[in-house]
Design a protein around this motif. Sequence first.
Motif, PDB file in Angstrom:
ATOM      1  N   GLU A 232       0.835  -1.209   0.000  1.00  0.00           N
ATOM      2  CA  GLU A 232       0.000   0.000   0.000  1.00  0.00           C
ATOM      3  C   GLU A 232       0.870   1.260   0.000  1.00  0.00           C
ATOM      4  OE1 GLU A 232      -3.390   2.165   2.817  1.00  0.00           O
ATOM      5  OE2 GLU A 232      -2.804   0.074   3.187  1.00  0.00           O
ATOM      6  N   THR A 233       1.929   1.239   0.826  1.00  0.00           N
ATOM      7  CA  THR A 233       2.830   2.388   0.893  1.00  0.00           C
ATOM      8  C   THR A 233       3.552   2.594  -0.434  1.00  0.00           C
ATOM      9  OG1 THR A 233       3.183   1.978   3.256  1.00  0.00           O
ATOM     10  CG2 THR A 233       4.758   3.427   2.150  1.00  0.00           C
ATOM     11  N   GLN A 234       4.028   1.494  -1.040  1.00  0.00           N
ATOM     12  CA  GLN A 234       4.726   1.607  -2.321  1.00  0.00           C
ATOM     13  C   GLN A 234       3.784   2.093  -3.423  1.00  0.00           C
ATOM     14  OE1 GLN A 234       8.235   1.139  -2.929  1.00  0.00           O
ATOM     15  NE2 GLN A 234       7.416   2.361  -4.626  1.00  0.00           N
ATOM     16  N   ASN A 235       2.519   1.699  -3.369  1.00  0.00           N
ATOM     17  CA  ASN A 235       1.537   2.184  -4.350  1.00  0.00           C
ATOM     18  C   ASN A 235       1.367   3.692  -4.252  1.00  0.00           C
ATOM     19  OD1 ASN A 235       0.986  -0.321  -5.468  1.00  0.00           O
ATOM     20  ND2 ASN A 235      -0.730  -0.748  -4.088  1.00  0.00           N
ATOM     21  N   ILE A 236       1.363   4.187  -3.023  1.00  0.00           N
ATOM     22  CA  ILE A 236       1.257   5.636  -2.822  1.00  0.00           C
ATOM     23  C   ILE A 236       2.485   6.336  -3.399  1.00  0.00           C
ATOM     24  CG2 ILE A 236       1.213   7.475  -1.088  1.00  0.00           C
ATOM     25  CD1 ILE A 236      -0.406   5.545   0.699  1.00  0.00           C
ATOM     26  N   LEU A 237       3.656   5.763  -3.158  1.00  0.00           N
ATOM     27  CA  LEU A 237       4.892   6.345  -3.681  1.00  0.00           C
ATOM     28  C   LEU A 237       4.924   6.288  -5.205  1.00  0.00           C
ATOM     29  CD1 LEU A 237       7.428   4.851  -1.115  1.00  0.00           C
ATOM     30  CD2 LEU A 237       6.650   7.215  -1.243  1.00  0.00           C
ATOM     31  N   ASP A 238       4.391   5.229  -5.796  1.00  0.00           N
ATOM     32  CA  ASP A 238       4.328   5.125  -7.259  1.00  0.00           C
ATOM     33  C   ASP A 238       3.431   6.216  -7.837  1.00  0.00           C
ATOM     34  OD1 ASP A 238       6.020   2.956  -7.240  1.00  0.00           O
ATOM     35  OD2 ASP A 238       4.406   1.462  -7.341  1.00  0.00           O
ATOM     36  N   LYS A 239       2.342   6.523  -7.144  1.00  0.00           N
ATOM     37  CA  LYS A 239       1.460   7.604  -7.595  1.00  0.00           C
ATOM     38  C   LYS A 239       2.163   8.953  -7.487  1.00  0.00           C
ATOM     39  CE  LYS A 239      -2.844   5.195  -6.452  1.00  0.00           C
ATOM     40  NZ  LYS A 239      -4.059   5.176  -5.587  1.00  0.00           N
ATOM     41  N   MET A 240       2.949   9.122  -6.429  1.00  0.00           N
ATOM     42  CA  MET A 240       3.722  10.354  -6.282  1.00  0.00           C
ATOM     43  C   MET A 240       4.740  10.493  -7.408  1.00  0.00           C
ATOM     44  SD  MET A 240       2.803  12.286  -3.774  1.00  0.00           S
ATOM     45  CE  MET A 240       4.282  13.289  -3.634  1.00  0.00           C
ATOM     46  N   LYS A 241       5.339   9.363  -7.808  1.00  0.00           N
ATOM     47  CA  LYS A 241       6.324   9.384  -8.896  1.00  0.00           C
ATOM     48  C   LYS A 241       5.684   9.856 -10.194  1.00  0.00           C
ATOM     49  CE  LYS A 241       7.889   5.408 -10.317  1.00  0.00           C
ATOM     50  NZ  LYS A 241       8.667   4.150 -10.375  1.00  0.00           N
ATOM     51  N   ILE A 242       4.444   9.433 -10.433  1.00  0.00           N
ATOM     52  CA  ILE A 242       3.721   9.876 -11.627  1.00  0.00           C
ATOM     53  C   ILE A 242       3.379  11.353 -11.523  1.00  0.00           C
ATOM     54  CG2 ILE A 242       1.594   9.596 -12.958  1.00  0.00           C
ATOM     55  CD1 ILE A 242       1.653   6.617 -12.149  1.00  0.00           C
ATOM     56  N   MET A 243       2.976  11.787 -10.341  1.00  0.00           N
ATOM     57  CA  MET A 243       2.635  13.199 -10.131  1.00  0.00           C
ATOM     58  C   MET A 243       3.836  14.109 -10.360  1.00  0.00           C
ATOM     59  SD  MET A 243       0.202  13.347  -6.750  1.00  0.00           S
ATOM     60  CE  MET A 243       0.295  15.141  -6.714  1.00  0.00           C
ATOM     61  N   LYS A 244       5.011  13.663  -9.918  1.00  0.00           N
ATOM     62  CA  LYS A 244       6.217  14.497  -9.973  1.00  0.00           C
ATOM     63  C   LYS A 244       7.194  13.965 -11.018  1.00  0.00           C
ATOM     64  CE  LYS A 244       7.750  15.938  -5.954  1.00  0.00           C
ATOM     65  NZ  LYS A 244       8.259  15.955  -4.570  1.00  0.00           N
ATOM     66  N   ASN A 245       6.689  13.807 -12.247  1.00  0.00           N
ATOM     67  CA  ASN A 245       7.511  13.204 -13.301  1.00  0.00           C
ATOM     68  C   ASN A 245       8.110  14.237 -14.252  1.00  0.00           C
ATOM     69  OD1 ASN A 245       5.260  14.012 -14.697  1.00  0.00           O
ATOM     70  ND2 ASN A 245       4.769  12.016 -15.577  1.00  0.00           N
TER      71      ASN A 245
END
Length: 254
Positions: A232-245
């Motif tokens: 769950e935590t890594q999924n949140i971080l993956d979404k952040m990576k997309i947001m800040k790409n």
Amino acid sequence: MKKIYIILATIICIATCAQKVSFKSTIKVIYDSKLQLGEKYRHTQKFVLLSNSQDSYFGAAQNYLNDTGQYKQTAAIDTRIISDYFQERVIKTNNKTSVFIKFSDAKLRYEESEPLKWVLYGDTKIINGVKCQMAATNKYGRRWIAYFSKEYPFSTGPYKFTGLPGLIFDLYDTRDDYHFTVTKIEKDSEEFTFNLSNYKLMSKKNYLKSKYNMEFTLAAFPPIDDEGFRKETQNILDKMKIMKNNPLELKPFE
């Protein structure tokens, strides 16, 4: 043996003192910025630039307060825990540029010394009542347009953009993803001091790798035993990576 201890202590002292930055600024510049951090993630941010004719410090507003000890600490709040969206700070002194960042207990930095290659143009415009001249450079995978003024003979500007014969009033890339504009300039006599010795010096390549791991992987977290919570935590971080790409430096080594 005593002589060896003295030599070691001297070396440590020299190494530590060499990382203590100290200069007296003569101007304080406030920039407003618009940052397209990702395709659907746009953010505004105030920045502070301290400078004299040779040295400078550049950082986002709250980080500047933290770095200069102007944070507010009460029983209710300690503003040192507040983070700006743009975490990297830049110090230029002795013709060397140091970029540093802090993630929780991790303190990282790298150094650069390669000067920017600017082309000056005859185009001018008035910014906050000051006549400014156009210049351009290709750096970090973007083409940058700057407007500077010789009325302020400070060869500095936002982030690592220096080398023009005057203060940069306006700076943006041609996609207008990153745009910095001066909103206020005031005389200053602040003694800026900062100790970089606590920040681990790395190559830029390793710095960027560590920064990525701290931002977008579980490396910045204590060990997580619960597998479901880990995912769950890594999924949140993956979404952040997309947001800040859309980093300012699309190509850090160009």
